[in-house]
Design a protein around this motif. Structure first.
Motif, mmCIF file in Angstrom:
data_model
loop_
_atom_site.group_PDB
_atom_site.id
_atom_site.type_symbol
_atom_site.label_atom_id
_atom_site.label_comp_id
_atom_site.label_asym_id
_atom_site.label_seq_id
_atom_site.Cartn_x
_atom_site.Cartn_y
_atom_site.Cartn_z
ATOM 1 N N PRO A 13 -7.537 55.208 24.856
ATOM 2 C CA PRO A 13 -7.528 56.369 25.750
ATOM 3 C C PRO A 13 -6.579 57.430 25.196
ATOM 4 O O PRO A 13 -5.633 57.097 24.476
ATOM 5 C CB PRO A 13 -6.997 55.809 27.069
ATOM 6 C CG PRO A 13 -7.228 54.344 26.997
ATOM 7 C CD PRO A 13 -7.144 53.984 25.547
ATOM 8 N N PRO A 14 -6.826 58.691 25.504
ATOM 9 C CA PRO A 14 -5.943 59.739 24.988
ATOM 10 C C PRO A 14 -4.528 59.586 25.530
ATOM 11 O O PRO A 14 -4.343 59.168 26.669
ATOM 12 C CB PRO A 14 -6.591 61.030 25.476
ATOM 13 C CG PRO A 14 -7.462 60.629 26.608
ATOM 14 C CD PRO A 14 -7.858 59.208 26.378
ATOM 15 N N PRO A 15 -3.523 59.912 24.713
ATOM 16 C CA PRO A 15 -2.148 59.825 25.192
ATOM 17 C C PRO A 15 -1.862 60.951 26.183
ATOM 18 O O PRO A 15 -2.547 61.972 26.199
ATOM 19 C CB PRO A 15 -1.317 60.005 23.925
ATOM 20 C CG PRO A 15 -2.194 60.787 23.015
ATOM 21 C CD PRO A 15 -3.609 60.370 23.339
ATOM 22 N N LYS A 16 -0.842 60.756 26.976
ATOM 23 C CA LYS A 16 -0.425 61.809 27.894
ATOM 24 C C LYS A 16 0.121 62.977 27.086
ATOM 25 O O LYS A 16 0.683 62.789 26.000
ATOM 26 C CB LYS A 16 0.645 61.292 28.851
ATOM 27 C CG LYS A 16 0.107 60.274 29.823
ATOM 28 C CD LYS A 16 1.176 59.817 30.780
ATOM 29 C CE LYS A 16 0.586 58.803 31.742
ATOM 30 N NZ LYS A 16 1.589 58.292 32.662
ATOM 31 N N SER A 29 -2.360 54.976 13.209
ATOM 32 C CA SER A 29 -3.192 54.119 12.368
ATOM 33 C C SER A 29 -4.520 53.803 13.054
ATOM 34 O O SER A 29 -5.591 53.875 12.447
ATOM 35 C CB SER A 29 -2.429 52.831 12.081
ATOM 36 O OG SER A 29 -2.897 52.211 10.956
ATOM 37 N N ARG A 30 -4.457 53.454 14.346
ATOM 38 C CA ARG A 30 -5.680 53.152 15.093
ATOM 39 C C ARG A 30 -6.571 54.390 15.231
ATOM 40 O O ARG A 30 -7.780 54.322 15.101
ATOM 41 C CB ARG A 30 -5.337 52.589 16.465
ATOM 42 C CG ARG A 30 -4.781 51.168 16.399
ATOM 43 C CD ARG A 30 -4.372 50.627 17.759
ATOM 44 N NE ARG A 30 -5.393 50.695 18.806
ATOM 45 C CZ ARG A 30 -6.417 49.852 18.936
ATOM 46 N NH1 ARG A 30 -6.572 48.893 18.059
ATOM 47 N NH2 ARG A 30 -7.275 49.979 19.928
ATOM 48 N N ALA A 31 -5.955 55.526 15.506
ATOM 49 C CA ALA A 31 -6.725 56.766 15.668
ATOM 50 C C ALA A 31 -7.407 57.146 14.358
ATOM 51 O O ALA A 31 -8.608 57.443 14.327
ATOM 52 C CB ALA A 31 -5.828 57.894 16.150
ATOM 53 N N TYR A 56 -10.997 59.009 31.915
ATOM 54 C CA TYR A 56 -10.811 59.253 30.482
ATOM 55 C C TYR A 56 -12.131 59.730 29.883
ATOM 56 O O TYR A 56 -13.195 59.203 30.212
ATOM 57 C CB TYR A 56 -10.379 57.980 29.757
ATOM 58 C CG TYR A 56 -9.011 57.493 30.144
ATOM 59 C CD1 TYR A 56 -7.871 58.228 29.821
ATOM 60 C CD2 TYR A 56 -8.852 56.298 30.824
ATOM 61 C CE1 TYR A 56 -6.611 57.780 30.175
ATOM 62 C CE2 TYR A 56 -7.586 55.842 31.182
ATOM 63 C CZ TYR A 56 -6.471 56.590 30.847
ATOM 64 O OH TYR A 56 -5.224 56.151 31.192
ATOM 65 N N PRO A 57 -12.074 60.713 28.985
ATOM 66 C CA PRO A 57 -13.312 61.156 28.334
ATOM 67 C C PRO A 57 -13.859 60.052 27.430
ATOM 68 O O PRO A 57 -13.094 59.327 26.792
ATOM 69 C CB PRO A 57 -12.868 62.371 27.518
ATOM 70 C CG PRO A 57 -11.394 62.215 27.347
ATOM 71 C CD PRO A 57 -10.896 61.425 28.514
#
Length: 118
Positions: A13-16, A29-31, A56-57
């Motif tokens: 999920p996108p970070p805040k 790394s994951r992104a 979450y988009p």
């Protein structure tokens, strides 16, 4: 030559906004493991927004061989209605209040494909 790889656009999920996790090596790394496949390999990629899940988009990326831009866009055009239908089914089963309408999704996809081909 005629295959398409379908993957999630992002791993998490996108970070805040302003969140510190975006600075972590693990997050980056994951992104990048998903975001850089096409650019590193020279393949073409398009991302299809499908709506929202738990606020979450959600989107998927389709990747085709180098030079397969027209094939990728033609395939996306042919299967977009099916993707949207499946996204709507998933959204209604979750009863999410933040589902993007079919019209909004179509406009987003059209805009992204125009940006992709430019």
């Amino acid at each position: 030559d005629e295959g398409i790889l379908v993957i999630p656009t992002v791993a998490d999920p996108p970070p805040k906004l302003g969140g510190k996790e975006i600075l972590s090596q693990d997050y980056q790394s994951r992104a990048l493991s998903l975001l850089s496949i096409a650019s590193i390999s020279g393949c073409c990629q398009v991302t299809v927004p499908l709506g929202f899940y738990d606020k979450y988009p959600v989107s998927v990326s389709l990747i085709a061989r180098h030079g397969g831009d027209r094939f990728l866009l033609d395939t996306l055009k042919a299967m977009y209605a099916i993707l949207q239908e499946q996204a709507d089914i998933a959204a209604t089963s979750k009863s999410s209040k933040n589902v993007v309408s079919k019209e909004q999704s179509a406009e987003i996809a059209k805009e992204k494909s125009m940006n992709f081909s430019a």
